[in-house]
Every structure is written in C-alpha cells, then in structure tokens.
Design a protein around this motif. Structure first.
Motif, PDB file in Angstrom:
ATOM      1  N   GLN A  33       0.811  -1.215   0.000  1.00 19.42           N
ATOM      2  CA  GLN A  33       0.000   0.000   0.000  1.00 19.42           C
ATOM      3  C   GLN A  33       0.850   1.274   0.000  1.00 19.42           C
ATOM      4  O   GLN A  33       0.304   2.374  -0.053  1.00 19.42           O
ATOM      5  CB  GLN A  33      -0.907   0.015   1.234  1.00 19.42           C
ATOM      6  CG  GLN A  33      -1.686  -1.265   1.464  1.00 19.42           C
ATOM      7  CD  GLN A  33      -2.621  -1.589   0.314  1.00 19.42           C
ATOM      8  OE1 GLN A  33      -3.236  -0.693  -0.259  1.00 19.42           O
ATOM      9  NE2 GLN A  33      -2.735  -2.861  -0.038  1.00 19.42           N
ATOM     10  N   ALA A  34       2.161   1.116   0.079  1.00 15.50           N
ATOM     11  CA  ALA A  34       3.032   2.275   0.246  1.00 15.50           C
ATOM     12  C   ALA A  34       3.558   2.841  -1.062  1.00 15.50           C
ATOM     13  O   ALA A  34       4.241   3.867  -1.053  1.00 15.50           O
ATOM     14  CB  ALA A  34       4.203   1.913   1.156  1.00 15.50           C
ATOM     15  N   ALA A  35       3.255   2.204  -2.195  1.00 17.61           N
ATOM     16  CA  ALA A  35       3.838   2.633  -3.475  1.00 17.61           C
ATOM     17  C   ALA A  35       3.501   4.084  -3.800  1.00 17.61           C
ATOM     18  O   ALA A  35       4.318   4.801  -4.387  1.00 17.61           O
ATOM     19  CB  ALA A  35       3.358   1.718  -4.597  1.00 17.61           C
ATOM     20  N   ARG A  36       2.317   4.531  -3.404  1.00 18.08           N
ATOM     21  CA  ARG A  36       1.900   5.895  -3.727  1.00 18.08           C
ATOM     22  C   ARG A  36       2.809   6.940  -3.085  1.00 18.08           C
ATOM     23  O   ARG A  36       2.842   8.097  -3.521  1.00 18.08           O
ATOM     24  CB  ARG A  36       0.469   6.125  -3.282  1.00 18.08           C
ATOM     25  CG  ARG A  36       0.257   6.062  -1.792  1.00 18.08           C
ATOM     26  CD  ARG A  36      -1.183   6.351  -1.401  1.00 18.08           C
ATOM     27  NE  ARG A  36      -2.119   5.399  -1.981  1.00 18.08           N
ATOM     28  CZ  ARG A  36      -3.429   5.452  -1.795  1.00 18.08           C
ATOM     29  NH1 ARG A  36      -3.950   6.418  -1.038  1.00 18.08           N
ATOM     30  NH2 ARG A  36      -4.229   4.563  -2.342  1.00 18.08           N
ATOM     31  N   TYR A  37       3.537   6.539  -2.053  1.00 20.40           N
ATOM     32  CA  TYR A  37       4.363   7.503  -1.327  1.00 20.40           C
ATOM     33  C   TYR A  37       5.843   7.467  -1.723  1.00 20.40           C
ATOM     34  O   TYR A  37       6.638   8.218  -1.165  1.00 20.40           O
ATOM     35  CB  TYR A  37       4.231   7.271   0.176  1.00 20.40           C
ATOM     36  CG  TYR A  37       2.829   7.528   0.668  1.00 20.40           C
ATOM     37  CD1 TYR A  37       2.262   8.799   0.578  1.00 20.40           C
ATOM     38  CD2 TYR A  37       2.051   6.503   1.203  1.00 20.40           C
ATOM     39  CE1 TYR A  37       0.962   9.035   1.003  1.00 20.40           C
ATOM     40  CE2 TYR A  37       0.753   6.736   1.637  1.00 20.40           C
ATOM     41  CZ  TYR A  37       0.218   8.003   1.531  1.00 20.40           C
ATOM     42  OH  TYR A  37      -1.068   8.235   1.947  1.00 20.40           O
ATOM     43  N   PHE A  38       6.205   6.610  -2.683  1.00 24.40           N
ATOM     44  CA  PHE A  38       7.612   6.560  -3.088  1.00 24.40           C
ATOM     45  C   PHE A  38       8.105   7.917  -3.605  1.00 24.40           C
ATOM     46  O   PHE A  38       9.179   8.375  -3.217  1.00 24.40           O
ATOM     47  CB  PHE A  38       7.826   5.482  -4.145  1.00 24.40           C
ATOM     48  CG  PHE A  38       7.535   4.077  -3.673  1.00 24.40           C
ATOM     49  CD1 PHE A  38       7.314   3.802  -2.320  1.00 24.40           C
ATOM     50  CD2 PHE A  38       7.472   3.031  -4.569  1.00 24.40           C
ATOM     51  CE1 PHE A  38       7.030   2.523  -1.880  1.00 24.40           C
ATOM     52  CE2 PHE A  38       7.188   1.748  -4.144  1.00 24.40           C
ATOM     53  CZ  PHE A  38       6.971   1.493  -2.796  1.00 24.40           C
ATOM     54  N   THR A 165      11.176 -14.564  -4.493  1.00 30.67           N
ATOM     55  CA  THR A 165      11.571 -13.834  -3.290  1.00 30.67           C
ATOM     56  C   THR A 165      12.508 -12.717  -3.719  1.00 30.67           C
ATOM     57  O   THR A 165      13.001 -12.692  -4.836  1.00 30.67           O
ATOM     58  CB  THR A 165      12.300 -14.748  -2.284  1.00 30.67           C
ATOM     59  OG1 THR A 165      13.485 -15.276  -2.906  1.00 30.67           O
ATOM     60  CG2 THR A 165      11.408 -15.881  -1.827  1.00 30.67           C
ATOM     61  N   GLY A 166      12.780 -11.796  -2.818  1.00 25.18           N
ATOM     62  CA  GLY A 166      13.696 -10.701  -3.121  1.00 25.18           C
ATOM     63  C   GLY A 166      13.374  -9.488  -2.293  1.00 25.18           C
ATOM     64  O   GLY A 166      12.320  -9.394  -1.654  1.00 25.18           O
ATOM     65  N   LYS A 167      14.293  -8.493  -2.321  1.00 28.10           N
ATOM     66  CA  LYS A 167      14.114  -7.326  -1.454  1.00 28.10           C
ATOM     67  C   LYS A 167      12.922  -6.477  -1.872  1.00 28.10           C
ATOM     68  O   LYS A 167      12.402  -5.696  -1.072  1.00 28.10           O
ATOM     69  CB  LYS A 167      15.389  -6.473  -1.445  1.00 28.10           C
ATOM     70  CG  LYS A 167      15.842  -5.968  -2.810  1.00 28.10           C
ATOM     71  CD  LYS A 167      17.205  -5.287  -2.700  1.00 28.10           C
ATOM     72  CE  LYS A 167      17.737  -4.843  -4.044  1.00 28.10           C
ATOM     73  NZ  LYS A 167      19.103  -4.292  -3.943  1.00 28.10           N
ATOM     74  N   ALA A 168      12.471  -6.574  -3.128  1.00 30.17           N
ATOM     75  CA  ALA A 168      11.310  -5.806  -3.567  1.00 30.17           C
ATOM     76  C   ALA A 168      10.035  -6.640  -3.573  1.00 30.17           C
ATOM     77  O   ALA A 168       8.989  -6.141  -3.947  1.00 30.17           O
ATOM     78  CB  ALA A 168      11.553  -5.232  -4.963  1.00 30.17           C
ATOM     79  N   LYS A 169      10.114  -7.905  -3.122  1.00 30.41           N
ATOM     80  CA  LYS A 169       8.929  -8.762  -3.149  1.00 30.41           C
ATOM     81  C   LYS A 169       7.759  -8.172  -2.369  1.00 30.41           C
ATOM     82  O   LYS A 169       6.602  -8.228  -2.824  1.00 30.41           O
ATOM     83  CB  LYS A 169       9.290 -10.151  -2.602  1.00 30.41           C
ATOM     84  CG  LYS A 169       8.128 -11.134  -2.598  1.00 30.41           C
ATOM     85  CD  LYS A 169       7.618 -11.412  -4.004  1.00 30.41           C
ATOM     86  CE  LYS A 169       6.517 -12.452  -4.000  1.00 30.41           C
ATOM     87  NZ  LYS A 169       5.949 -12.674  -5.343  1.00 30.41           N
ATOM     88  N   PRO A 170       7.988  -7.566  -1.182  1.00 26.37           N
ATOM     89  CA  PRO A 170       6.846  -6.978  -0.468  1.00 26.37           C
ATOM     90  C   PRO A 170       6.159  -5.847  -1.217  1.00 26.37           C
ATOM     91  O   PRO A 170       5.030  -5.488  -0.916  1.00 26.37           O
ATOM     92  CB  PRO A 170       7.487  -6.454   0.831  1.00 26.37           C
ATOM     93  CG  PRO A 170       8.720  -7.248   0.994  1.00 26.37           C
ATOM     94  CD  PRO A 170       9.212  -7.503  -0.389  1.00 26.37           C
ATOM     95  N   LEU A 171       6.858  -5.258  -2.210  1.00 28.18           N
ATOM     96  CA  LEU A 171       6.307  -4.141  -2.960  1.00 28.18           C
ATOM     97  C   LEU A 171       5.719  -4.568  -4.291  1.00 28.18           C
ATOM     98  O   LEU A 171       5.282  -3.729  -5.077  1.00 28.18           O
ATOM     99  CB  LEU A 171       7.413  -3.109  -3.236  1.00 28.18           C
ATOM    100  CG  LEU A 171       8.296  -2.708  -2.063  1.00 28.18           C
ATOM    101  CD1 LEU A 171       9.431  -1.831  -2.544  1.00 28.18           C
ATOM    102  CD2 LEU A 171       7.489  -1.989  -1.008  1.00 28.18           C
ATOM    103  N   ALA A 172       5.736  -5.874  -4.560  1.00 26.91           N
ATOM    104  CA  ALA A 172       5.554  -6.335  -5.930  1.00 26.91           C
ATOM    105  C   ALA A 172       4.114  -6.318  -6.433  1.00 26.91           C
ATOM    106  O   ALA A 172       3.877  -6.588  -7.599  1.00 26.91           O
ATOM    107  CB  ALA A 172       6.108  -7.759  -6.067  1.00 26.91           C
ATOM    108  N   THR A 173       3.153  -6.014  -5.592  1.00 27.32           N
ATOM    109  CA  THR A 173       1.780  -5.918  -6.068  1.00 27.32           C
ATOM    110  C   THR A 173       1.632  -4.732  -7.016  1.00 27.32           C
ATOM    111  O   THR A 173       2.165  -3.654  -6.760  1.00 27.32           O
ATOM    112  CB  THR A 173       0.814  -5.751  -4.884  1.00 27.32           C
ATOM    113  OG1 THR A 173       0.935  -6.893  -4.038  1.00 27.32           O
ATOM    114  CG2 THR A 173      -0.617  -5.627  -5.352  1.00 27.32           C
ATOM    115  N   THR A 174       0.904  -4.926  -8.110  1.00 24.05           N
ATOM    116  CA  THR A 174       0.693  -3.835  -9.066  1.00 24.05           C
ATOM    117  C   THR A 174      -0.033  -2.682  -8.391  1.00 24.05           C
ATOM    118  O   THR A 174      -1.090  -2.883  -7.792  1.00 24.05           O
ATOM    119  CB  THR A 174      -0.131  -4.338 -10.266  1.00 24.05           C
ATOM    120  OG1 THR A 174       0.555  -5.427 -10.878  1.00 24.05           O
ATOM    121  CG2 THR A 174      -0.316  -3.212 -11.279  1.00 24.05           C
TER     122      THR A 174
END
Length: 263
Positions: A33-38, A165-174
């Motif tokens: 849910q945090a992508a909007r704040y990048f 898996t990977g460091k960006a996996k938690p962010l991977a939702t479109t």
C-alpha cells in the motif's frame, strides 16, 4: 488518515535511513500500500540534498558543495538505488541467459559492469549538477529525486515482478489506479510547479519548451530501460527499479542542462 500515515512511514523506513517510529503489527504486505508515497519520499530526499548543498555552498566551492549533497543522499538512502543499478549492470552485462542474469544480480559481489555503471552514474550526476545554474540547482535536486521514483512506480504498474523472493517482493503488487494518481501528484508537483512559474513570469510557450526539453530525456531513458529489462528478464526486480531511479534522475539533470543552454 492514520492508516495512510502508517503507509507513508513504511515507505520512509524502507527506502531511507531516516528514523521512523516503530509500527506495531507490521506485515510485509503493508508495503504493497506504500507505493503511492515513493515519490513523496523522493521529495524528502531531494529536499535534504538541496539543504545540504545550500549550507555547503556557504563554506566550500561549488564542486565540493555538490559532492556534499550527493554524499548526503547516499547516506540517507544507504546507497539503495545505486546498489540496484550496479547489480542490474552486472546481471544484464554478464549473463547470457535470463536465469544467469537473475542469478548474477543476486550476487553481493561487485563486478566490472557494475563498477563501471556505478562510477559512470556518479560522474554524470556530479558533472551535471556542478554546471547547473545555482538558481535552479535546488529545484533540480528535489524534482530529480521525486520524478525518478515516479518512473519506478510506473514500471511497477506496467510490468510484473519476476522473482519468487527478493528485497522488492513486499512491494511487488501492481499499484492501483489510486496509487498511481497519488504517486503522480507527488512525483510531478515540483517539475510542473516550475513550469507553471515560467508560464506566469514569462510565457506559456516558455513553460512548454521547459516541459518538452526536460521531460523528453526522462521519457526516453525510462522507456529504453523498461524495454531492455523486459526483453532480458520479462519483468522487473528490485535492482532494476533502483536502476530506473538512478537513470531517470540523471536524465532530468541532463534535460535541465539542455534547457539552460537553449534559453
């Protein structure tokens, strides 16, 4: 509002070393849910860079002031995006197959392609920022960090994450449509605000020239990198998002230089 504040703090904590309060009941899925704040995080990093440059310019020559500013951004992000660029260069440059490229990108060692890319991007940043007019350099830093992170969000929205898996996996939702709208506002506000100022103080044509000359390099570099990554990997990784941020940041600085020369 409390939930959105939580997501913003998660974005700050993930992408920077700024201290944030501990968040109870944290789940990795919250980062979706945090992508909007990048891009908003980018605004904060750019603001820090501008303040450090301004303070350093009172004490040192212009080149050293720029180096202080660059060092501040690297320290506050932990070289997160620079590391992604280096790993991407090693993987795409040294691997002959998709599987080998992904394997190399996970290797913590720095290879020759990564070293060249890292040194090259830092030199491009230093040279571009050193010759930009002091009057627009703070704007360049703030807009560059925000707009480049927006480019990474757009890549997330138009491609798929390719690792299990990977460091960006938690962010991977479109990102959702609403996420993209919020991210676009945060990412474009400084750049469009400068164009609006030109329209008010000079002319609408001046604003259009500014948008075209500074925006086209960012679009061109972002599109080129996205196509290259999709051709080789069929999707993105956290490293390629970091590379997108670095490349489009420099592209904006070069666009601003071109705009200055054509004034």
């Amino acid at each position: 509002m409390k939930l959105q504040w939580r997501y913003f703090l998660l974005a700050v904590g993930f992408f920077t070393r700024f201290p944030v309060p501990s968040l109870p009941d944290f789940k990795e899925s919250d980062l979706n849910q945090a992508a909007r704040y990048f891009p908003l995080v980018g605004l904060l990093v750019g603001l820090l860079a501008a303040v450090v440059w301004w303070l350093a310019s009172w004490l040192f020559n212009p080149a050293l002031a720029v180096l202080c500013s660059m060092a501040a951004t690297i320290l506050c992000t932990g070289a997160f995006h620079e590391d992604g660029l280096a790993d991407s260069a090693d993987g795409l440059g040294g691997g002959m197959s998709r599987e080998r490229q992904l394997e190399i990108m996970q290797d913590s060692r720095l290879g020759s392609y990564g070293a060249i890319a890292l040194v090259g991007i830092l030199l491009f940043k230093f040279e571009a920022l050193s010759v930009l007019a002091p009057a627009i350099l703070p704007f360049a830093l703030i807009a560059g960090h925000a707009l480049s992170r927006l480019a990474a969000v757009y890549m997330m929205a138009t491609a798929r994450y390719v690792r299990a898996t990977g460091k960006a996996k938690p962010l991977a939702t479109t990102p959702s449509r609403q996420d993209i709208v919020y991210a676009s506002v945060f990412g474009l506000i400084c750049w469009l605000g400068f164009a609006l100022m030109l329209a008010v103080n000079q002319s609408a044509l001046s604003a259009v020239h500014f948008l075209l000359i500074t925006g086209l390099p960012v679009l061109a570099v972002g599109y080129w990198w996205r196509q290259l990554v999709l051709r080789h990997l069929q999707g993105y990784t956290g490293d390629t998002l970091g590379a997108m941020q670095q490349l489009t940041e420099v592209a904006l600085y070069l666009g601003l230089l071109a705009w200055e020369r054509l004034l």
